[in-house]
Design a protein around this motif. Sequence first.
Motif, PDB file in Angstrom:
ATOM      1  N   LEU A  69       0.851  -1.193   0.000  1.00 50.06           N
ATOM      2  CA  LEU A  69       0.000   0.000   0.000  1.00 50.06           C
ATOM      3  C   LEU A  69       0.887   1.244   0.000  1.00 50.06           C
ATOM      4  O   LEU A  69       1.934   1.267   0.651  1.00 50.06           O
ATOM      5  CB  LEU A  69      -0.898   0.017   1.241  1.00 50.06           C
ATOM      6  CG  LEU A  69      -1.839  -1.183   1.419  1.00 50.06           C
ATOM      7  CD1 LEU A  69      -2.650  -1.034   2.708  1.00 50.06           C
ATOM      8  CD2 LEU A  69      -2.771  -1.329   0.227  1.00 50.06           C
ATOM      9  N   THR A  70       0.453   2.266  -0.736  1.00 46.52           N
ATOM     10  CA  THR A  70       1.240   3.503  -0.822  1.00 46.52           C
ATOM     11  C   THR A  70       0.360   4.717  -0.505  1.00 46.52           C
ATOM     12  O   THR A  70       0.183   5.613  -1.343  1.00 46.52           O
ATOM     13  CB  THR A  70       1.871   3.658  -2.215  1.00 46.52           C
ATOM     14  OG1 THR A  70       0.824   3.605  -3.199  1.00 46.52           O
ATOM     15  CG2 THR A  70       2.892   2.573  -2.486  1.00 46.52           C
ATOM     16  N   PRO A  71      -0.219   4.765   0.709  1.00 43.86           N
ATOM     17  CA  PRO A  71      -1.116   5.881   1.026  1.00 43.86           C
ATOM     18  C   PRO A  71      -0.384   7.219   1.062  1.00 43.86           C
ATOM     19  O   PRO A  71       0.766   7.295   1.504  1.00 43.86           O
ATOM     20  CB  PRO A  71      -1.645   5.525   2.424  1.00 43.86           C
ATOM     21  CG  PRO A  71      -0.605   4.623   3.004  1.00 43.86           C
ATOM     22  CD  PRO A  71      -0.028   3.867   1.845  1.00 43.86           C
ATOM     23  N   PRO A  72      -1.049   8.277   0.586  1.00 40.56           N
ATOM     24  CA  PRO A  72      -0.428   9.597   0.651  1.00 40.56           C
ATOM     25  C   PRO A  72      -0.304  10.090   2.092  1.00 40.56           C
ATOM     26  O   PRO A  72      -0.968   9.587   2.995  1.00 40.56           O
ATOM     27  CB  PRO A  72      -1.405  10.487  -0.122  1.00 40.56           C
ATOM     28  CG  PRO A  72      -2.711   9.777  -0.050  1.00 40.56           C
ATOM     29  CD  PRO A  72      -2.409   8.308   0.027  1.00 40.56           C
ATOM     30  N   LEU A 273     -10.205  16.671   5.887  1.00 40.17           N
ATOM     31  CA  LEU A 273      -8.874  16.525   5.297  1.00 40.17           C
ATOM     32  C   LEU A 273      -8.193  15.387   6.053  1.00 40.17           C
ATOM     33  O   LEU A 273      -7.887  15.516   7.231  1.00 40.17           O
ATOM     34  CB  LEU A 273      -8.063  17.826   5.388  1.00 40.17           C
ATOM     35  CG  LEU A 273      -6.938  17.972   4.339  1.00 40.17           C
ATOM     36  CD1 LEU A 273      -6.397  19.394   4.295  1.00 40.17           C
ATOM     37  CD2 LEU A 273      -5.812  16.976   4.492  1.00 40.17           C
ATOM     38  N   GLY A 274      -8.045  14.250   5.357  1.00 37.96           N
ATOM     39  CA  GLY A 274      -7.483  13.055   5.998  1.00 37.96           C
ATOM     40  C   GLY A 274      -6.030  12.851   5.618  1.00 37.96           C
ATOM     41  O   GLY A 274      -5.695  12.903   4.432  1.00 37.96           O
ATOM     42  N   PHE A 275      -5.204  12.590   6.609  1.00 36.66           N
ATOM     43  CA  PHE A 275      -3.761  12.495   6.374  1.00 36.66           C
ATOM     44  C   PHE A 275      -3.422  11.419   5.341  1.00 36.66           C
ATOM     45  O   PHE A 275      -2.547  11.613   4.499  1.00 36.66           O
ATOM     46  CB  PHE A 275      -3.046  12.203   7.699  1.00 36.66           C
ATOM     47  CG  PHE A 275      -1.579  12.505   7.701  1.00 36.66           C
ATOM     48  CD1 PHE A 275      -1.121  13.764   8.036  1.00 36.66           C
ATOM     49  CD2 PHE A 275      -0.649  11.529   7.370  1.00 36.66           C
ATOM     50  CE1 PHE A 275       0.245  14.053   8.050  1.00 36.66           C
ATOM     51  CE2 PHE A 275       0.712  11.805   7.378  1.00 36.66           C
ATOM     52  CZ  PHE A 275       1.160  13.070   7.716  1.00 36.66           C
ATOM     53  N   HIS A 276      -4.128  10.269   5.427  1.00 32.09           N
ATOM     54  CA  HIS A 276      -3.820   9.175   4.495  1.00 32.09           C
ATOM     55  C   HIS A 276      -4.972   8.887   3.539  1.00 32.09           C
ATOM     56  O   HIS A 276      -4.989   7.822   2.914  1.00 32.09           O
ATOM     57  CB  HIS A 276      -3.472   7.900   5.269  1.00 32.09           C
ATOM     58  CG  HIS A 276      -2.249   8.027   6.126  1.00 32.09           C
ATOM     59  ND1 HIS A 276      -1.013   8.364   5.620  1.00 32.09           N
ATOM     60  CD2 HIS A 276      -2.083   7.873   7.463  1.00 32.09           C
ATOM     61  CE1 HIS A 276      -0.135   8.406   6.620  1.00 32.09           C
ATOM     62  NE2 HIS A 276      -0.755   8.117   7.745  1.00 32.09           N
ATOM     63  N   LEU A 277      -5.940   9.783   3.436  1.00 30.54           N
ATOM     64  CA  LEU A 277      -7.031   9.554   2.490  1.00 30.54           C
ATOM     65  C   LEU A 277      -6.566   9.855   1.065  1.00 30.54           C
ATOM     66  O   LEU A 277      -5.585  10.562   0.852  1.00 30.54           O
ATOM     67  CB  LEU A 277      -8.258  10.402   2.860  1.00 30.54           C
ATOM     68  CG  LEU A 277      -8.887  10.072   4.229  1.00 30.54           C
ATOM     69  CD1 LEU A 277     -10.223  10.785   4.383  1.00 30.54           C
ATOM     70  CD2 LEU A 277      -9.053   8.564   4.440  1.00 30.54           C
ATOM     71  N   ALA A 278      -7.308   9.294   0.092  1.00 36.31           N
ATOM     72  CA  ALA A 278      -6.863   9.317  -1.301  1.00 36.31           C
ATOM     73  C   ALA A 278      -6.643  10.733  -1.825  1.00 36.31           C
ATOM     74  O   ALA A 278      -7.295  11.685  -1.383  1.00 36.31           O
ATOM     75  CB  ALA A 278      -7.902   8.604  -2.161  1.00 36.31           C
ATOM     76  N   GLY A 279      -5.736  10.851  -2.764  1.00 38.70           N
ATOM     77  CA  GLY A 279      -5.445  12.138  -3.398  1.00 38.70           C
ATOM     78  C   GLY A 279      -4.901  13.121  -2.381  1.00 38.70           C
ATOM     79  O   GLY A 279      -3.990  12.804  -1.614  1.00 38.70           O
ATOM     80  N   ASN A 280      -5.475  14.325  -2.380  1.00 32.82           N
ATOM     81  CA  ASN A 280      -5.011  15.333  -1.417  1.00 32.82           C
ATOM     82  C   ASN A 280      -5.722  15.207  -0.073  1.00 32.82           C
ATOM     83  O   ASN A 280      -5.498  16.014   0.827  1.00 32.82           O
ATOM     84  CB  ASN A 280      -5.182  16.742  -1.984  1.00 32.82           C
ATOM     85  CG  ASN A 280      -6.628  17.043  -2.349  1.00 32.82           C
ATOM     86  OD1 ASN A 280      -7.559  16.527  -1.720  1.00 32.82           O
ATOM     87  ND2 ASN A 280      -6.835  17.868  -3.360  1.00 32.82           N
ATOM     88  N   GLY A 281      -6.604  14.218   0.054  1.00 31.59           N
ATOM     89  CA  GLY A 281      -7.257  13.959   1.341  1.00 31.59           C
ATOM     90  C   GLY A 281      -8.440  14.849   1.644  1.00 31.59           C
ATOM     91  O   GLY A 281      -9.082  14.716   2.688  1.00 31.59           O
ATOM     92  N   ILE A 282      -8.747  15.780   0.717  1.00 34.18           N
ATOM     93  CA  ILE A 282      -9.851  16.716   0.943  1.00 34.18           C
ATOM     94  C   ILE A 282     -11.125  16.150   0.312  1.00 34.18           C
ATOM     95  O   ILE A 282     -11.119  15.784  -0.865  1.00 34.18           O
ATOM     96  CB  ILE A 282      -9.554  18.104   0.338  1.00 34.18           C
ATOM     97  CG1 ILE A 282      -8.277  18.693   0.948  1.00 34.18           C
ATOM     98  CG2 ILE A 282     -10.730  19.051   0.557  1.00 34.18           C
ATOM     99  CD1 ILE A 282      -7.833  20.007   0.298  1.00 34.18           C
TER     100      ILE A 282
END
Length: 298
Positions: A69-72, A273-282
């Motif tokens: 897994l490579t979460p942002p 705004l999630g630290f590891h959510l997809a894309g920019n997390g927003i």
Amino acid sequence: MTLTRRQFTTLGAASLFASPAFSQTMIGENKITSISDGNLTLPAGMIFDHVPEETLAPLREQYGLTEVLTPPCNVTLLQTGDRNVLFDVGAGSEFMSSAGFILDALDAAGLYPEDITDVIFTHAHPDHIWGLVDDFDDLLFPNATYMIGQKEWDYWTDPNTVDTIDSGRTTFAVGAARRLARIEDNITFFNDGDEVISGVAARATFGHTPGHMAFEIRNGPNALMVLGDCIGNHHMAFEHPALISGSDQDGDMGAATRVALLDQLATEQMQVLGFHLAGNGIGRVERMGDAFRFVQDS
Ligand SMILES: [Zn+2]
């Protein structure tokens, strides 16, 4: 701008990092920017090991999950009045080579490290706090004042934690204690519900770590919640929020926190705004029967 020593030492690696460095949204007069620190590189088993195959297979299919897994890593920057406030500081250079690029993203957003006035921590895991110091052990944000939840501070600065934490996280305990010691004279503490700075309220979201905090940034009817890691991914955490996640230190408490928070966020349609959510997390939380899904803001 003048290169700092830290920037100089990371320039080679950073130039390979091609994702967009930042993206923005507004809550009233407050500018909120998702600052990319890079991404984690994790064996999927760390989160999924205990999950039954019949649950996991559809997730793999739908979200394209593989064994790695490579979460942002999306650090939140809040600009309000003359303050530049960071929520967490990223991983620094000692955690993993795919993370630790916060200075490059700040640079792209037009800020020097010296411009950061406040740092507010969600929790003290490596990808959130190890970026506190540079390769020379100097503070990366020399003009900032620091804030952390009282319970989180008490846990990571307790000398017993290195012995009581599960063995896979011993380095987390050592690394957090060393870094928190660097700011012990320049840090203030808060508790659930406290207004940490004007318009920003702390929300106890324990479980991922013993004292994990999220933050509600509010301006009139508009609000955004800085999630940190209490909703830690855009797949299993939304589709099966009650399932225990291997990334939470207290799995049961983490699940209870997640279920309650997702329900609230879906009901109120609050931006997150999630630290590891997809894309920019927003994005926002949408209800899907008994489950949820993460809808990124475009
Ligand atoms: Zn994290």
